[in-house]
Design an enzyme around this catalytic site. Structure first.
Site, PDB file in Angstrom:
ATOM      1  N   CYS A 115      22.020  26.750 -18.804  1.00 56.10           N
ATOM      2  CA  CYS A 115      21.478  26.129 -20.005  1.00 56.10           C
ATOM      3  C   CYS A 115      21.729  24.632 -19.928  1.00 56.10           C
ATOM      4  O   CYS A 115      22.427  24.144 -19.047  1.00 56.10           O
ATOM      5  CB  CYS A 115      22.141  26.701 -21.255  1.00 56.10           C
ATOM      6  SG  CYS A 115      22.194  28.496 -21.315  1.00 56.10           S
ATOM      7  N   ARG A 144      15.476  23.194 -16.442  1.00 58.70           N
ATOM      8  CA  ARG A 144      16.443  24.276 -16.260  1.00 58.70           C
ATOM      9  C   ARG A 144      15.979  25.565 -16.938  1.00 58.70           C
ATOM     10  O   ARG A 144      16.535  26.632 -16.694  1.00 58.70           O
ATOM     11  CB  ARG A 144      17.807  23.858 -16.833  1.00 58.70           C
ATOM     12  CG  ARG A 144      18.415  22.663 -16.127  1.00 58.70           C
ATOM     13  CD  ARG A 144      19.626  22.144 -16.869  1.00 58.70           C
ATOM     14  NE  ARG A 144      20.708  23.104 -16.889  1.00 58.70           N
ATOM     15  CZ  ARG A 144      21.669  23.163 -15.986  1.00 58.70           C
ATOM     16  NH1 ARG A 144      21.681  22.324 -14.970  1.00 58.70           N
ATOM     17  NH2 ARG A 144      22.639  24.046 -16.075  1.00 58.70           N
ATOM     18  N   TRP A 157      19.495  29.563 -22.603  1.00 57.35           N
ATOM     19  CA  TRP A 157      18.837  30.662 -21.892  1.00 57.35           C
ATOM     20  C   TRP A 157      19.615  31.902 -22.276  1.00 57.35           C
ATOM     21  O   TRP A 157      20.761  32.073 -21.892  1.00 57.35           O
ATOM     22  CB  TRP A 157      18.877  30.406 -20.395  1.00 57.35           C
ATOM     23  CG  TRP A 157      18.164  31.423 -19.552  1.00 57.35           C
ATOM     24  CD1 TRP A 157      18.711  32.528 -18.997  1.00 57.35           C
ATOM     25  CD2 TRP A 157      16.788  31.400 -19.149  1.00 57.35           C
ATOM     26  NE1 TRP A 157      17.761  33.210 -18.278  1.00 57.35           N
ATOM     27  CE2 TRP A 157      16.578  32.544 -18.354  1.00 57.35           C
ATOM     28  CE3 TRP A 157      15.716  30.544 -19.387  1.00 57.35           C
ATOM     29  CZ2 TRP A 157      15.333  32.838 -17.787  1.00 57.35           C
ATOM     30  CZ3 TRP A 157      14.496  30.837 -18.821  1.00 57.35           C
ATOM     31  CH2 TRP A 157      14.314  31.966 -18.041  1.00 57.35           C
ATOM     32  N   GLY A 202      27.665  29.671 -20.034  1.00 54.03           N
ATOM     33  CA  GLY A 202      28.527  30.609 -19.343  1.00 54.03           C
ATOM     34  C   GLY A 202      28.715  31.899 -20.112  1.00 54.03           C
ATOM     35  O   GLY A 202      27.964  32.208 -21.044  1.00 54.03           O
ATOM     36  N   LYS A 224       8.261  35.129   2.531  1.00 59.39           N
ATOM     37  CA  LYS A 224       8.635  33.736   2.258  1.00 59.39           C
ATOM     38  C   LYS A 224       7.917  32.780   3.203  1.00 59.39           C
ATOM     39  O   LYS A 224       7.452  31.716   2.792  1.00 59.39           O
ATOM     40  CB  LYS A 224      10.154  33.548   2.385  1.00 59.39           C
ATOM     41  CG  LYS A 224      10.914  34.068   1.191  1.00 59.39           C
ATOM     42  CD  LYS A 224      10.599  33.244  -0.054  1.00 59.39           C
ATOM     43  CE  LYS A 224      10.919  34.020  -1.315  1.00 59.39           C
ATOM     44  NZ  LYS A 224       9.931  35.037  -1.670  1.00 59.39           N
ATOM     45  N   LYS A 239       3.322  28.334 -12.259  1.00 56.03           N
ATOM     46  CA  LYS A 239       4.513  28.968 -12.825  1.00 56.03           C
ATOM     47  C   LYS A 239       4.172  30.023 -13.872  1.00 56.03           C
ATOM     48  O   LYS A 239       5.004  30.838 -14.229  1.00 56.03           O
ATOM     49  CB  LYS A 239       5.432  27.923 -13.445  1.00 56.03           C
ATOM     50  CG  LYS A 239       6.169  27.065 -12.451  1.00 56.03           C
ATOM     51  CD  LYS A 239       6.932  27.880 -11.409  1.00 56.03           C
ATOM     52  CE  LYS A 239       8.096  28.622 -11.984  1.00 56.03           C
ATOM     53  NZ  LYS A 239       8.879  29.337 -10.933  1.00 56.03           N
TER      54      LYS A 239
END
Length: 614
Positions: free
Chosen positions: A2, A27, A75, A102, A494, A609
């Site tokens: 966050c 973020r 988040w 956290g 990838k 996105k």
């Protein structure tokens, strides 16, 4: 995962804090809030959604006289992304405000203790528990520094926090453990940030804070102390030459490489509160793992994994592990195929839906089909409040944080972590996992993040060398056996996704059934040949490649008897933990090839996105 910004200075604090939060939008977040003291009152404004919603709230407020403030973009990890769970959080008396990144692992027992003492809680978060614990310490000691030291001595987990007190409106306090926090040093102003971009337009003088350091700032001063002893700590101010764009990426060239290097932290976050240490007895555990989300869920008789793309590859890897450790039959389905089949889903089964975003349409359709057939659904995703989390009967969150680069990297690492925990947990409950084997894997998991962190720089250097030698081929073959077969699929994905070089992943034993016809000196093979029970088989397959003059990159372990043209040794690891070194090696190779070719690594061709396919 966050965004945090705190400010003490001479400028209007709230507009500056909002600017800082906008610079941290990369973020990812699902709610936001600010707090400040004005006319002797603590003001807290919060809103779900994007910063525009918070700005609308602020339009009706006079916020220009406060010169100290703090802000947060959240988040969601504890509780849905709604206003009551947004930060900042206040203690129940309204004296303190706190922002927190956290996870507080033991928040439930502290919450029960505080509730018994009459504390009222207004959110579902662990953060509100922490601010009320600090408030209790303040009532006992009468001093903010001592209160913080006392409270933080009682909590377990990872955190970066900033705290303000209505009675000391020109001061902020902050500390961190296993969660990023930096301090910016200005002239007549000082800053806190979860990342340097938060305050970079105002100062390039930075103090990097370490775990267990407690900081107090005002407009004209800053001091750092040991959190436990409150002894002063001398810190060095460093000058940063990054521009804002580079700072958002932590000094890395692209978000993709930044997120590859974040994988040790992803593993740490995914393990927080879930491993039972030697001698620990608190709480129910199975196979050395604590998953309270599943304590009331019966162990399934069979498992149906439904996912797309990278998440599908993670599910395939999980199939090998769950069948081996837990003895549960597993079927892995591509969600876009599963939803249009007429699958047989007998009673006693469980559907595991894997999605990084929690919004993958095909996976959601698979969940709907499973529920129509009467099977319970376990969601494995990263986003609290997402569609997968809402539609599933039970949820395990991967705690990966936002992923900015379109090419998924750390998301798969977080999914492998969760799937390993799930296999250990079910293996312990079913009695198919020997206690000694579980203890050995749990002990190895505890040291894995540090080992990977140490290995990544050398792995990148080797990837860079190989990328320059292998940037010209137009096709690649990736080979693996057993648990390395899904990783070969991911490596091929990838490479094609970001370099636009055609690549195919194959089970190494299948290579001789057709694909071997393509082998020639211009068609290289990337082989995963680690020190496991299938190494002799892989080695034999590679002899077949060499017989046709094929060039081989051999990803192996030091000391292995593997004679290939381009050898890449990675650290040895306990059983399935080797995947946590193999996966970033594959990602690093793809990244370095694409970067050498000048590709737009963070935004591959024809993708955006908003795309919901993983």
């Amino acid at each position: 995962m966050c965004g945090i910004i705190g400010y003490c200075g001479h400028r209007p604090a709230v507009p500056l804090v909002m600017e800082g939060l906008k610079r941290l939008e990369y973020r990812g977040y699902d709610s936001a809030g600010v707090s400040f003291v004005q006319t002797g009152e603590l003001h807290v404004l919060r809103a779900p959604g994007k910063l525009g919603a918070l700005e609308q709230l602020l339009e009706g407020e006079n916020v220009f006289s406060a010169t100290t403030g703090m802000g947060h973009t959240r988040w969601a990890t504890h509780g849905a992304p709604v206003e009551r769970n947004a930060h900042p959080h206040c203690d129940h008396s309204g004296k303190l405000a706190l922002i927190h990144n956290g996870i507080i692992e033991n928040y439930q027992e502290i919450k029960a203790e505080l509730a018994a003492e009459g504390c009222e809680f207004r959110s579902d978060t662990d953060s509100e528990v922490l601010v009320n614990l600090i408030a209790k310490g303040l009532r006992q000691t009468g001093d903010m520094m001592q209160a913080l030291s006392w409270a933080l001595g009682r909590v377990e987990g990872a955190y970066a926090i900033v705290v303000m007190n209505v009675d000391q409106p020109g001061t902020l306090w902050a500390t961190r453990v296993a969660s990023p926090l930096v301090m910016g040093i200005g002239t007549g102003e000082n800053f806190f940030g979860s990342d340097i971009p938060a305050f970079l337009p105002y100062t390039r003088e930075v103090v990097f804070l370490e775990d267990g350091e407690l900081v107090r700032i005002t407009a004209g001063s800053w001091e750092v102390f040991d959190t436990a002893t409150l002894a002063p700590i001398a810190k060095k101010v460093q000058h940063i030459n990054w521009d804002v764009q580079a700072a958002e990426k932590g000094g890395y060239k692209h978000f993709m490489i930044k997120e590859i290097f974040e994988q040790p932290k992803v593993i740490r976050d995914g393990l927080l509160g879930r491993l039972v240490q030697v001698g620990e007895t608190a709480g129910p555990a199975n196979g050395g793992v604590r998953l309270p989300e599943l304590d009331e869920v019966p162990v399934p008789e069979r498992l149906h994994i439904v996912a797309c793309g990278t998440s599908y590859h993670a599910g395939l890897w999980g199939m090998y592990l769950i069948e081996k450790l837990a003895g549960i039959p597993v079927q892995v389905e591509i969600a876009s195929e599963f939803r249009y089949r007429d699958p047989i889903l007998p009673a006693g089964g469980l559907v595991l839906a894997i999605s990084q975003s929690g919004e993958t349409m095909d996976t959601l359709a698979g969940i709907k089909l499973a529920k129509q057939r009467g099977l319970p659904v376990l969601g494995l995703c990263n986003v609290v409040g997402s569609s997968v989390s809402r539609e599933s009967d039970h949820v395990i969150y991967t705690q990966a944080g936002p992923e900015i680069s379109v090419a998924s990297t750390k998301a798969m690492c977080s999914q492998l972590t969760a799937l390993l925990l799930l296999a250990l947990y079910w293996g312990g409950k079913r009695g198919t996992l020997a206690e000694a084997d579980g203890a050995r894997l749990v002990a190895a998991l505890a040291t894995l993040p540090a080992e990977l962190e140490n290995a990544l720089p050398g792995m990148r250097a080797r990837a860079k060398t190989l990328a320059r030698q292998f940037s010209s081929p137009t096709s690649f073959l990736y080979l693996g056996r057993g648990m390395n077969y899904p990783l070969a699929l991911e490596g091929a994905l990838k490479l094609k996704e970001i370099s636009y070089i055609h690549a195919e992943g194959y089970a190494a034993g299948e290579m001789k059934h057709g694909p071997i016809a393509l082998i020639d000196p211009d068609f290289p093979t990337f082989a995963i040949a680690l020190d496991d029970e299938l190494f002799p088989k892989v080695k034999s397959n590679l002899v077949e490649v060499q017989a046709r003059a094929g060039v081989i990159i051999g990803l192996t372990n030091e000391g292995q008897d593997l004679d290939v043209e381009h050898r890449w040794d990675i650290p040895r690891a306990e059983g399935p933990l080797s995947a946590f070194f193999t996966l970033p090696a594959l990602q690093l190779f793809a990244y370095e090839v694409a970067d050498y070719l000048g590709k737009d690594v963070d935004q591959p061709r024809n993708l955006a996105k908003s795309v919901t396919v993983e």
